[in-house]
Design a protein around this motif. Structure first.
Motif, PDB file in Angstrom:
ATOM      1  N   MET A   1       0.824  -1.294  -0.006  1.00 57.74           N
ATOM      2  CA  MET A   1      -0.076  -0.269  -0.105  1.00 57.74           C
ATOM      3  C   MET A   1       0.616   1.485   0.143  1.00 57.74           C
ATOM      4  SD  MET A   1      -3.326   0.864   2.185  1.00 57.74           S
ATOM      5  CE  MET A   1      -2.435   0.907   4.371  1.00 57.74           C
ATOM      6  N   LEU A   2       0.407   2.071  -0.705  1.00 53.73           N
ATOM      7  CA  LEU A   2       1.058   3.462  -0.911  1.00 53.73           C
ATOM      8  C   LEU A   2       0.766   4.613  -0.331  1.00 53.73           C
ATOM      9  CD1 LEU A   2       1.579   3.706  -4.578  1.00 53.73           C
ATOM     10  CD2 LEU A   2       3.653   2.832  -3.285  1.00 53.73           C
ATOM     11  N   LEU A   3       1.398   5.708   0.581  1.00 55.85           N
ATOM     12  CA  LEU A   3       1.144   6.143   1.523  1.00 55.85           C
ATOM     13  C   LEU A   3       0.768   7.830   0.507  1.00 55.85           C
ATOM     14  CD1 LEU A   3       4.492   6.487   3.031  1.00 55.85           C
ATOM     15  CD2 LEU A   3       2.236   6.710   4.254  1.00 55.85           C
TER      16      LEU A   3
ATOM     17  N   ALA B   1       9.770   5.304  11.721  1.00 54.85           N
ATOM     18  CA  ALA B   1       9.664   4.475  11.952  1.00 54.85           C
ATOM     19  C   ALA B   1       7.548   3.358  12.142  1.00 54.85           C
ATOM     20  CB  ALA B   1      10.602   4.752  13.316  1.00 54.85           C
ATOM     21  N   THR B   2       7.676   5.164  12.651  1.00 56.11           N
ATOM     22  CA  THR B   2       6.205   4.400  12.888  1.00 56.11           C
ATOM     23  C   THR B   2       5.100   4.017  11.662  1.00 56.11           C
ATOM     24  OG1 THR B   2       5.831   6.152  14.681  1.00 56.11           O
ATOM     25  CG2 THR B   2       3.726   5.999  13.768  1.00 56.11           C
ATOM     26  N   LEU B   3       5.004   4.892  10.487  1.00 58.96           N
ATOM     27  CA  LEU B   3       4.454   4.225   9.217  1.00 58.96           C
ATOM     28  C   LEU B   3       5.035   3.079   8.947  1.00 58.96           C
ATOM     29  CD1 LEU B   3       5.131   7.671   7.122  1.00 58.96           C
ATOM     30  CD2 LEU B   3       3.222   6.102   7.948  1.00 58.96           C
TER      31      LEU B   3
ATOM     32  N   ARG C   1       5.277  -0.115   3.693  1.00 58.64           N
ATOM     33  CA  ARG C   1       6.327  -1.237   3.215  1.00 58.64           C
ATOM     34  C   ARG C   1       7.327  -0.100   3.107  1.00 58.64           C
ATOM     35  NH1 ARG C   1       6.643  -5.341   0.157  1.00 58.64           N
ATOM     36  NH2 ARG C   1       4.809  -7.035   0.797  1.00 58.64           N
ATOM     37  N   ARG C   2       8.603  -0.287   3.362  1.00 58.79           N
ATOM     38  CA  ARG C   2       9.708   0.751   3.173  1.00 58.79           C
ATOM     39  C   ARG C   2       9.618   0.972   1.219  1.00 58.79           C
ATOM     40  NH1 ARG C   2      15.281  -1.503   6.222  1.00 58.79           N
ATOM     41  NH2 ARG C   2      14.054  -1.982   7.969  1.00 58.79           N
ATOM     42  N   ARG C   3       9.528   0.668   0.449  1.00 54.26           N
ATOM     43  CA  ARG C   3       9.535   0.605  -0.748  1.00 54.26           C
ATOM     44  C   ARG C   3       7.936   1.957  -0.505  1.00 54.26           C
ATOM     45  NH1 ARG C   3       7.770  -3.842  -4.526  1.00 54.26           N
ATOM     46  NH2 ARG C   3       5.945  -3.481  -3.721  1.00 54.26           N
ATOM     47  N   ALA C   4       7.364   1.975   0.056  1.00 55.81           N
ATOM     48  CA  ALA C   4       6.514   2.581  -0.316  1.00 55.81           C
ATOM     49  C   ALA C   4       6.456   4.120   0.530  1.00 55.81           C
ATOM     50  CB  ALA C   4       4.890   2.208   0.344  1.00 55.81           C
ATOM     51  N   ILE C   5       6.960   3.812   1.674  1.00 62.18           N
ATOM     52  CA  ILE C   5       7.628   5.305   2.303  1.00 62.18           C
ATOM     53  C   ILE C   5       9.115   5.998   1.830  1.00 62.18           C
ATOM     54  CG2 ILE C   5       8.904   5.699   4.568  1.00 62.18           C
ATOM     55  CD1 ILE C   5       7.595   3.878   5.373  1.00 62.18           C
TER      56      ILE C   5
ATOM     57  N   GLY D   1      18.508  13.147  -5.229  1.00 63.83           N
ATOM     58  CA  GLY D   1      18.214  14.258  -4.151  1.00 63.83           C
ATOM     59  C   GLY D   1      18.178  13.429  -2.446  1.00 63.83           C
ATOM     60  N   ALA D   2      16.905  12.746  -3.028  1.00 65.29           N
ATOM     61  CA  ALA D   2      15.695  12.296  -1.977  1.00 65.29           C
ATOM     62  C   ALA D   2      16.413  11.077  -1.755  1.00 65.29           C
ATOM     63  CB  ALA D   2      15.103  12.918  -2.779  1.00 65.29           C
ATOM     64  N   LEU D   3      16.906   9.941  -2.678  1.00 69.47           N
ATOM     65  CA  LEU D   3      17.522   8.312  -2.263  1.00 69.47           C
ATOM     66  C   LEU D   3      17.909   8.592  -1.332  1.00 69.47           C
ATOM     67  CD1 LEU D   3      17.765   7.339  -6.102  1.00 69.47           C
ATOM     68  CD2 LEU D   3      15.833   6.404  -4.208  1.00 69.47           C
ATOM     69  N   PRO D   4      19.633   8.867  -1.217  1.00 63.31           N
ATOM     70  CA  PRO D   4      19.960   8.591  -0.276  1.00 63.31           C
ATOM     71  C   PRO D   4      19.777   9.139   1.017  1.00 63.31           C
ATOM     72  CG  PRO D   4      21.550  10.141  -1.809  1.00 63.31           C
ATOM     73  CD  PRO D   4      20.278  10.285  -2.522  1.00 63.31           C
ATOM     74  N   PRO D   5      19.243  10.108   1.034  1.00 69.63           N
ATOM     75  CA  PRO D   5      18.397  10.189   3.145  1.00 69.63           C
ATOM     76  C   PRO D   5      17.414   9.302   3.251  1.00 69.63           C
ATOM     77  CG  PRO D   5      18.143  11.918   1.219  1.00 69.63           C
ATOM     78  CD  PRO D   5      18.884  11.981   0.340  1.00 69.63           C
ATOM     79  N   ALA D   6      16.613   9.023   2.216  1.00 70.15           N
ATOM     80  CA  ALA D   6      15.322   7.770   2.567  1.00 70.15           C
ATOM     81  C   ALA D   6      16.226   6.838   2.819  1.00 70.15           C
ATOM     82  CB  ALA D   6      14.552   7.897   1.550  1.00 70.15           C
ATOM     83  N   ILE D   7      17.238   6.101   1.722  1.00 69.44           N
ATOM     84  CA  ILE D   7      17.701   4.673   1.833  1.00 69.44           C
ATOM     85  C   ILE D   7      18.086   4.731   2.875  1.00 69.44           C
ATOM     86  CG2 ILE D   7      19.006   2.981   0.942  1.00 69.44           C
ATOM     87  CD1 ILE D   7      18.806   4.067  -1.118  1.00 69.44           C
ATOM     88  N   LYS D   8      19.065   6.242   4.077  1.00 65.31           N
ATOM     89  CA  LYS D   8      19.665   5.977   5.227  1.00 65.31           C
ATOM     90  C   LYS D   8      18.659   6.112   6.375  1.00 65.31           C
ATOM     91  CE  LYS D   8      22.192   8.460   8.503  1.00 65.31           C
ATOM     92  NZ  LYS D   8      22.769   9.286   8.915  1.00 65.31           N
ATOM     93  N   ALA D   9      17.302   6.356   6.422  1.00 67.90           N
ATOM     94  CA  ALA D   9      16.462   6.399   7.285  1.00 67.90           C
ATOM     95  C   ALA D   9      15.934   5.143   6.931  1.00 67.90           C
ATOM     96  CB  ALA D   9      15.651   7.419   6.783  1.00 67.90           C
TER      97      ALA D   9
END
Lengths: 384, 171
Positions: A1-3, A290-292, A298-302, A364-372
């Motif tokens: 499920m997507l956000l 983390a709450t999401l 799913r991680r992919r959706a976030i 610009g968004a991918l690295p911080p998202a993967i890190k989180a």
């Protein structure tokens, strides 16, 4: 499920100052990309439209590719007209244009020291230079000149300084401007044209720089080339005008490579601006992310939602930069060694600008998202 | 930060690869299988004259046999027709070890070239210049050493052209 889509949009509004600053930074970066790509496109366009496929240039073999260094005998046009077949003739007039071409200081009442390009021509010039159109005024007679639309840009002067009725000074002679011409953005549009005999007198020269010939339909440059090879005493070479400007394209290749390198470096700076913003945005939302995950996303959706934020911001920046570039930058005249040309924010420039803009958002968004998302949910939930 | 470092590394590699200069065109343009075999002879004609000597002695309409290297300018071939210039073998061109990209232009000996150059036109049986590039017609390239047989054409300025019907490619 997507956000939900709105989740990402609202997240941007949660930190308005940071979002606005990042938007401004990305817009600046993308605008720079537009300017550099517009510069490359303008230069390429100017060179590609400058040559006429049916025109052959005959100039000194010793000047290599630099026509302005050429000096050929004044009798060359007559010799060519008499010896070579295949030159266009209409109503008994052979379409041959003897020309003297030089770079010289051009002064006006208001300005001094601008380096301009001056071409001494005869009435044969419009027969050969078919792209040139006299858009205002009249053909120059003795002591008069006509100026190209980009001549003021080449000189670094105001357009009004080269208006009809004004005077210019070059080669120790005062000339009156009596007309303006356009050439569809070709290189000669940044030139000043005057009477050939006048220019020869002013420069105390008897020779010519180049002879331009218009070929008959179906003719080739071969016969003129052969004439130049056979008459080794004249030290001439013949080159199709399109080939000449293609060789200039090669000459300016390092400039174009440098410009693309600037695009790459500027884009790199944009990626770092995006990374900085998104790292900040994600770092403050570790528990939220983390709450999401805990409630089942799913991680992919976030990840997709975070990338959506970055891309939204970059898309908005692309639109802003594109609008500024199209309204304020498109058609802006640029001085260059060969003359002047205009910045071209065309479809290719828009594609590159917006494409790089969107890429900045994703990268610009991918690295911080993967890190989180790599952090463990239990640990992140307890994060302060 | 590791990701950023990796990204920077990839970008640097892309930039470096993109900026690598293309290999210099130090070799002559390649010749291919000749299409005009009727103009080529298998054995070298006797009594060939170097171009410099022919410029001194040959008169308009004389039958001449000239030997010379194809060259004399950056582009010695006329595009689209079978014509080129040859230079007397005694005139030196830049040796390969100097790395000159166009040794056939005789850039270091231009003053000698003026008196040692001739234009060769390959003509058909009707005396018309063959409308095919000499490189394809004869399988020659810049600096090929050729012997041409034909009729000399002189003008008042001392220029020498040869209407050639037979060519021997020496090397």
């Amino acid at each position: 499920m997507l956000l939900p889509w709105e989740y990402g949009v609202r997240n941007l509004a949660r930190r308005p100052l940071r979002t606005m600053l990042t938007l401004a930074a990305l817009s600046t970066v993308i605008l720079l990309v537009f300017v550099v790509v517009g510069f490359i496109r303008g230069l390429e366009k100017s060179l590609s439209i400058s040559g006429d496929r049916d025109v052959v240039l005959v100039y000194s073999v010793n000047s290599e590719e630099n026509i302005e260094n050429s000096a050929i005998a004044a009798r060359t046009p007559a010799l060519l007209a008499a010896s070579v077949e295949g030159t266009q003739q209409r109503f008994g007039v052979t379409h041959v244009s003897p020309e003297m071409y030089l770079g010289t200081r051009v002064n006006t009442d208001e300005n001094n020291g601008g380096l301009g390009l001056v071409r001494g021509v005869t009435t044969g010039a419009p027969l050969v230079r078919r792209s040139v159109k006299l858009i205002d005024g009249k053909w120059p007679s003795s002591g008069e000149v006509i100026v190209g639309q980009l001549a003021a840009a080449k000189l670094g002067y105001d357009k009004q300084d080269l208006a009809i009725g004004k005077q210019v000074v070059f080669e120790n002679k005062t000339w009156e401007i009596v007309g303006q011409f356009a050439a569809g953005g070709a290189a000669c549009e940044s030139e000043i044209w005057c009477n050939l005999a006048d220019l020869q007198t002013a420069t105390k020269r008897q020779d010519l720089t180049v002879v331009a010939l218009l070929l008959e339909p179906g003719s080739s440059t071969a016969e003129i080339e052969l004439f130049c090879k056979e008459r080794t005493d004249l030290e001439l070479r013949a080159l199709g005008e399109t080939d000449y400007y293609q060789s200039l394209q090669q000459h300016y290749k390092p400039v174009r490579i440098l410009a693309w390198l600037v695009v790459l470096l500027v884009s790199g700076a944009g990626v770092f601006a995006g990374l900085n913003m998104m790292y900040g945005a994600v770092a403050g939302r570790v528990r939220e992310i983390a709450t999401l995950q805990a409630i089942g996303y799913r991680r992919r959706a976030i990840l997709l939602s975070i990338v959506q934020e970055g891309v939204l911001l970059a898309a908005a920046a692309s639109l802003i930069a594109g609008a500024i570039a199209l309204v304020l930058m498109n058609g802006l005249a640029i001085r260059f060694t060969m003359g002047a040309f205009t910045l071209r924010i065309d479809s290719v420039a828009v594609l590159f600008g917006c494409g790089i803009g969107l890429l900045l958002g994703v990268l610009g968004a991918l690295p911080p998202a993967i890190k989180a998302l790599r952090a463990k949910v239990a640990v992140s939930l307890k994060a302060v | 930060m590791k990701t950023i470092a990796n990204l920077s590394l990839v970008t640097a590699i892309v930039v470096l690869i993109g900026c690598k200069p293309s290999e210099s065109k130090n070799e002559n343009t390649k010749s291919s299988e000749p299409t005009g075999k009727q103009y080529l002879v298998a054995s070298e004609p006797d009594d060939s004259t170097p171009v410099g000597e022919a410029r001194k002695g040959a008169k308009d309409g004389d039958a001449v046999t000239l030997v010379g290297h194809i060259g004399g300018s950056t582009k010695p071939f006329v595009e689209g027709i079978a014509a080129f210039t040859i230079v007397d073998p005694k005139v030196a061109y830049c040796p390969p070890e100097e790395g000159c990209p166009t040794p056939w232009d005789y850039c270091c000996t231009q003053n000698e070239v003026k008196e040692n150059i001739a234009t060769v036109k390959i003509v058909n049986e009707r005396g018309k210049t063959v409308s095919e590039d000499a490189r394809q017609l004869l399988g020659v390239k810049e600096l090929s050493l050729v012997v041409v047989q034909g009729t000399a054409k002189r003008d008042e300025q001392g220029n020498l052209s040869v209407m050639a019907q037979k060519v021997y490619v020496k090397q």
